[in-house]
Motif scaffolding. Structure first.
Motif, PDB file in Angstrom:
ATOM      1  N   TYR A 133       0.857  -1.179   0.000  1.00  0.00           N
ATOM      2  CA  TYR A 133       0.000   0.000   0.000  1.00  0.00           C
ATOM      3  C   TYR A 133       0.896   1.232   0.000  1.00  0.00           C
ATOM      4  N   PRO A 134       1.085   1.856  -1.163  1.00  0.00           N
ATOM      5  CA  PRO A 134       2.126   2.872  -1.327  1.00  0.00           C
ATOM      6  C   PRO A 134       1.969   4.147  -0.493  1.00  0.00           C
ATOM      7  N   ILE A 135       0.803   4.390   0.065  1.00  0.00           N
ATOM      8  CA  ILE A 135       0.615   5.606   0.844  1.00  0.00           C
ATOM      9  C   ILE A 135       1.252   5.472   2.233  1.00  0.00           C
TER      10      ILE A 135
ATOM     11  N   TYR B  63      11.589   2.332  -7.283  1.00  0.00           N
ATOM     12  CA  TYR B  63      11.360   3.024  -8.557  1.00  0.00           C
ATOM     13  C   TYR B  63      11.943   2.229  -9.720  1.00  0.00           C
TER      14      TYR B  63
ATOM     15  N   THR C 287       2.994   5.247 -12.230  1.00  0.00           N
ATOM     16  CA  THR C 287       3.250   5.783 -10.891  1.00  0.00           C
ATOM     17  C   THR C 287       2.039   6.538 -10.371  1.00  0.00           C
ATOM     18  N   ILE C 288       1.434   7.348 -11.208  1.00  0.00           N
ATOM     19  CA  ILE C 288       0.226   8.081 -10.802  1.00  0.00           C
ATOM     20  C   ILE C 288      -0.895   7.087 -10.470  1.00  0.00           C
TER      21      ILE C 288
ATOM     22  N   ILE D  49      -0.441   5.482  -7.094  1.00  0.00           N
ATOM     23  CA  ILE D  49      -0.777   6.360  -5.966  1.00  0.00           C
ATOM     24  C   ILE D  49      -2.287   6.571  -5.852  1.00  0.00           C
TER      25      ILE D  49
END
Length: 160
Positions: free
Chosen positions: A22-24, A67, A88-89, A92
């Motif tokens: 979960y990238p956040i 990345y 990437t967007i 997110i």
């Protein structure tokens, strides 16, 4: 104070490992913060310069790998810079737009949209979208391994 320290360490380890998918969530930084929580609440005594150097190098490697591995998946499947940005967007925003499946659908859709801006060919864009998923899953594996190493090193430093 020991109970508070260990509680913070465990919570930060859980948040850190959840951050792999979960990238956040802060991921490696939460695990790194757990070492400071332990030191502040219990003691910094077991941790010398070797421990901090190894942990810092792993955190740096995690940021670079996160990345690089994701971008590798897109590039490997013929993606452009626009598809990497789109992926990437999507990574997110995806979990917020589609809570249950956004983590997988977001990068795929983002990479496809990004690639369509450049190539405008659906078949190629879909292939790049698959590449974004391969990169995402590879990145998760790398993060799980490196963050697990961080936790194991912490435990080894306390025991030895």
């Amino acid at each position: 104070m020991d109970i508070l320290g260990w509680s913070l360490v465990i919570i930060l380890f859980i948040v850190g490992m959840a951050g792999t998918v979960y990238p956040i969530l802060p991921g490696a930084l939460a695990i790194y913060a757990a070492f400071f929580a332990y030191g502040l609440c219990i003691t910094f005594e077991p941790f010398g310069w070797v421990f901090w150097t190894l942990q810092t190098l792993i955190v740096v490697a995690l940021f670079v790998a996160d990345y690089a591995v994701s971008a590798w998946g897109v590039k490997r499947f013929g993606g452009s810079k626009a598809s990497i940005i789109g992926s990437t967007i999507g990574l997110i925003l995806g979990p917020f737009v589609i809570p249950a499946f956004g983590l997988i659908i977001g990068p795929f859709v983002g990479a496809v949209i990004g690639e369509l801006f450049v190539v405008q060919e659906w078949k190629h864009a879909a292939k790049v979208g698959i590449g974004s998923l391969v990169g995402l899953l590879s990145s998760v594996v790398v993060k799980v391994v490196l963050q697990s190493i961080m936790i194991v090193l912490f435990i080894v430093w306390l025991v030895v």
